[in-house]
Scaffold this motif. Structure first.
Motif, PDB file in Angstrom:
ATOM      1  N   ASP A 176     -30.052 -26.100  31.252  1.00  0.00           N
ATOM      2  CA  ASP A 176     -28.819 -26.435  30.554  1.00  0.00           C
ATOM      3  C   ASP A 176     -29.066 -26.211  29.062  1.00  0.00           C
ATOM      4  O   ASP A 176     -29.773 -26.996  28.428  1.00  0.00           O
ATOM      5  CB  ASP A 176     -28.441 -27.889  30.820  1.00  0.00           C
ATOM      6  CG  ASP A 176     -27.168 -28.314  30.099  1.00  0.00           C
ATOM      7  OD1 ASP A 176     -26.678 -27.560  29.241  1.00  0.00           O
ATOM      8  OD2 ASP A 176     -26.686 -29.424  30.389  1.00  0.00           O
ATOM      9  N   PRO A 177     -28.519 -25.155  28.461  1.00  0.00           N
ATOM     10  CA  PRO A 177     -28.842 -24.843  27.065  1.00  0.00           C
ATOM     11  C   PRO A 177     -28.340 -25.879  26.074  1.00  0.00           C
ATOM     12  O   PRO A 177     -28.784 -25.894  24.924  1.00  0.00           O
ATOM     13  CB  PRO A 177     -28.171 -23.489  26.840  1.00  0.00           C
ATOM     14  CG  PRO A 177     -27.075 -23.418  27.857  1.00  0.00           C
ATOM     15  CD  PRO A 177     -27.593 -24.161  29.053  1.00  0.00           C
ATOM     16  N   GLY A 178     -27.447 -26.760  26.505  1.00  0.00           N
ATOM     17  CA  GLY A 178     -26.953 -27.805  25.623  1.00  0.00           C
ATOM     18  C   GLY A 178     -27.797 -29.064  25.629  1.00  0.00           C
ATOM     19  O   GLY A 178     -27.514 -29.991  24.870  1.00  0.00           O
ATOM     20  N   ARG A 179     -28.836 -29.102  26.473  1.00  0.00           N
ATOM     21  CA  ARG A 179     -29.686 -30.292  26.550  1.00  0.00           C
ATOM     22  C   ARG A 179     -31.159 -29.876  26.428  1.00  0.00           C
ATOM     23  O   ARG A 179     -31.907 -29.883  27.400  1.00  0.00           O
ATOM     24  CB  ARG A 179     -29.437 -31.057  27.847  1.00  0.00           C
ATOM     25  CG  ARG A 179     -28.043 -31.681  27.922  1.00  0.00           C
ATOM     26  CD  ARG A 179     -27.907 -32.606  29.116  1.00  0.00           C
ATOM     27  NE  ARG A 179     -27.924 -31.862  30.374  1.00  0.00           N
ATOM     28  CZ  ARG A 179     -28.011 -32.438  31.581  1.00  0.00           C
ATOM     29  NH1 ARG A 179     -28.112 -33.763  31.685  1.00  0.00           N
ATOM     30  NH2 ARG A 179     -27.999 -31.697  32.673  1.00  0.00           N
ATOM     31  N   VAL A 180     -31.534 -29.503  25.206  1.00  0.00           N
ATOM     32  CA  VAL A 180     -32.904 -29.083  24.911  1.00  0.00           C
ATOM     33  C   VAL A 180     -33.570 -30.154  24.057  1.00  0.00           C
ATOM     34  O   VAL A 180     -33.022 -30.585  23.041  1.00  0.00           O
ATOM     35  CB  VAL A 180     -32.938 -27.730  24.184  1.00  0.00           C
ATOM     36  CG1 VAL A 180     -34.379 -27.309  23.891  1.00  0.00           C
ATOM     37  CG2 VAL A 180     -32.233 -26.656  25.013  1.00  0.00           C
ATOM     38  N   VAL A 181     -34.757 -30.573  24.470  1.00  0.00           N
ATOM     39  CA  VAL A 181     -35.520 -31.626  23.808  1.00  0.00           C
ATOM     40  C   VAL A 181     -36.805 -31.016  23.253  1.00  0.00           C
ATOM     41  O   VAL A 181     -37.497 -30.282  23.956  1.00  0.00           O
ATOM     42  CB  VAL A 181     -35.869 -32.754  24.796  1.00  0.00           C
ATOM     43  CG1 VAL A 181     -36.672 -33.861  24.119  1.00  0.00           C
ATOM     44  CG2 VAL A 181     -34.603 -33.305  25.446  1.00  0.00           C
ATOM     45  N   ALA A 182     -37.141 -31.308  22.000  1.00  0.00           N
ATOM     46  CA  ALA A 182     -38.420 -30.910  21.411  1.00  0.00           C
ATOM     47  C   ALA A 182     -39.363 -32.094  21.474  1.00  0.00           C
ATOM     48  O   ALA A 182     -38.990 -33.213  21.107  1.00  0.00           O
ATOM     49  CB  ALA A 182     -38.237 -30.458  19.971  1.00  0.00           C
ATOM     50  N   ALA A 183     -40.613 -31.859  21.926  1.00  0.00           N
ATOM     51  CA  ALA A 183     -41.536 -32.972  22.146  1.00  0.00           C
ATOM     52  C   ALA A 183     -42.959 -32.566  21.799  1.00  0.00           C
ATOM     53  O   ALA A 183     -43.345 -31.400  21.933  1.00  0.00           O
ATOM     54  CB  ALA A 183     -41.473 -33.446  23.597  1.00  0.00           C
ATOM     55  N   GLY A 184     -43.755 -33.557  21.381  1.00  0.00           N
ATOM     56  CA  GLY A 184     -45.166 -33.304  21.145  1.00  0.00           C
ATOM     57  C   GLY A 184     -45.856 -34.488  20.509  1.00  0.00           C
ATOM     58  O   GLY A 184     -45.212 -35.396  19.975  1.00  0.00           O
ATOM     59  N   ASN A 185     -47.190 -34.476  20.565  1.00  0.00           N
ATOM     60  CA  ASN A 185     -48.032 -35.476  19.928  1.00  0.00           C
ATOM     61  C   ASN A 185     -48.919 -34.798  18.890  1.00  0.00           C
ATOM     62  O   ASN A 185     -49.360 -33.665  19.073  1.00  0.00           O
ATOM     63  CB  ASN A 185     -48.934 -36.176  20.956  1.00  0.00           C
ATOM     64  CG  ASN A 185     -48.160 -36.861  22.053  1.00  0.00           C
ATOM     65  OD1 ASN A 185     -47.078 -37.389  21.827  1.00  0.00           O
ATOM     66  ND2 ASN A 185     -48.713 -36.847  23.257  1.00  0.00           N
ATOM     67  N   SER A 186     -49.218 -35.490  17.804  1.00  0.00           N
ATOM     68  CA  SER A 186     -50.134 -35.007  16.781  1.00  0.00           C
ATOM     69  C   SER A 186     -49.641 -33.671  16.211  1.00  0.00           C
ATOM     70  O   SER A 186     -48.514 -33.612  15.709  1.00  0.00           O
ATOM     71  CB  SER A 186     -51.548 -34.916  17.357  1.00  0.00           C
ATOM     72  OG  SER A 186     -52.500 -34.745  16.337  1.00  0.00           O
ATOM     73  N   GLN A 187     -50.442 -32.602  16.289  1.00  0.00           N
ATOM     74  CA  GLN A 187     -49.916 -31.318  15.829  1.00  0.00           C
ATOM     75  C   GLN A 187     -48.616 -30.984  16.546  1.00  0.00           C
ATOM     76  O   GLN A 187     -47.633 -30.547  15.935  1.00  0.00           O
ATOM     77  CB  GLN A 187     -50.918 -30.201  16.070  1.00  0.00           C
ATOM     78  CG  GLN A 187     -50.352 -28.812  15.754  1.00  0.00           C
ATOM     79  CD  GLN A 187     -51.310 -27.698  16.109  1.00  0.00           C
ATOM     80  OE1 GLN A 187     -52.002 -27.182  15.251  1.00  0.00           O
ATOM     81  NE2 GLN A 187     -51.361 -27.344  17.392  1.00  0.00           N
TER      82      GLN A 187
END
Length: 346
Positions: A176-187
């Motif tokens: 679903d291109p309208g529900r994109v999440v960016a995620a990460g730890n540290s760098q």
């Protein structure tokens, strides 16, 4: 390691002025426009994993300068319809590893794109993406590659790759291109934060102990890597400080955070010498402050007083899962709230 940074009551109010180049926005617009000249998806092929509950594809997309960047795309097996997708970025010295190593998000029902970090393979986890543009003047560590000029700096390339990963995710089947999440730890958390400042239609940001925030302070109060690698470089090249500080101002997470609009979930350990808590709070406390919107974005912070860079680990992941379910819930769905608060964790 006892607490070494500001007390928590001061951290909650900490909103320092961070040096922001006058051409910051123009610099990143031009950088991303040049990357956009290349079609984003290069190759998508099934990857055998012998896992019955997920399906995985080996993805290659065009990153900075059109350079090929590798990623793993994983979905719950047999899932119907387009799914929200979590685009995850890895920590310093890590590559994408093997596809069975990171299954939390697909097991939770999300599509998941795990981006490789160009040139960093072999430190902690294997990767498959070289950095063909390394070699500009700078130090021997990734954080110092090309550090004498923002145009040459390694993190200009990695952040561009990360924005292109969002574009690649939107082009993949079953997303679903309208529900994109960016995620990460540290760098990875710092890169996700940069993406939130550069992509104005993300559904959410999840970041724990983000690197590259309030960098000018970080290199002065900690010798822990990776910031310590910058300090060691400056100890050897005593004439480079002005150039290095200028370069770092183009990748500071506080400046990206001020431009972000997506709901955000943060986490921090108060004994973290790798990404000092004041640098994380500097980004959290100014998140969305200069995004031009009438209302600030929703944000949450979980604090772990007795933890260092490991933060909340599995406890933090559980909180991320609950928070994201609330953010992405459709009207009428039952899910936990996405709060605007700083929450202290035992």
């Amino acid at each position: 390691m006892p607490h070494f940074d500001l007390p928590l009551d001061q951290l909650r109010q900490y909103a320092p002025t961070v040096a922001e180049p006058a051409d910051f926005d123009a610099f990143w617009r031009a950088t991303l426009a040049a990357a956009a000249e290349h079609p984003v998806l290069v190759d998508v092929r099934p990857e055998p994993t012998h896992l019955r509950l997920v399906d995985t594809w080996d993805v290659t997309f065009a990153g900075y300068g059109g350079d090929p960047v590798r990623a793993w795309y994983t979905r719950p097996a047999g899932a119907d319809g387009p799914l929200p997708v979590v685009v995850e970025y890895v920590g310093y010295g890590r590559g994408r590893g093997l596809p069975h190593e990171r299954l939390t998000w697909p097991v939770a029902g999300y599509a998941h794109l795990l981006m490789d970090a160009r040139g960093q393979s072999g430190h902690h986890a294997a990767g498959d993406t070289p950095d063909p543009r390394a070699g500009a003047p700078g130090g021997p560590w990734p954080v110092t590659w090309g550090i004498l000029a923002p145009e040459d700096y390694y993190y200009r390339r990695l952040i561009t790759d990360a924005v292109r990963a969002v574009q690649a995710a939107r082009a993949l089947p079953g997303v679903d291109p309208g529900r994109v999440v960016a995620a990460g730890n540290s760098q990875g958390g710092g890169i996700a934060l940069a993406v939130a400042g550069l992509v104005d239609d993300l559904a959410a940001l999840i970041t724990t102990a983000p690197f590259l925030c309030h960098v000018q302070r970080a290199i002065e109060i900690t010798d822990a890597e990776p910031y310590g690698e910058i300090a060691r470089y400056l100890a050897a090249d005593r004439t480079a400080e002005d150039a290095v500080r200028r370069t770092l101002s183009y990748v500071d997470g506080v400046t990206f955070a001020r431009r972000a609009v997506a709901p955000a979930h943060f986490g921090v350990g108060l004994r973290d010498t790798v990404c000092p808590p004041s640098t994380v709070f500097a980004a959290h406390n100014q998140y969305g402050a200069a995004n031009g919107r009438p209302e600030p974005p929703r944000r949450a912070m979980h604090v772990y007083p007795f933890n260092g860079h490991e933060g909340g680990e599995a406890v933090q992941v559980r909180r991320q899962l609950a928070w994201l379910a609330g953010v992405l819930a459709a009207p009428g769905d039952v899910a936990g709230p996405a709060t605007d608060t700083t929450e202290e964790s035992a």
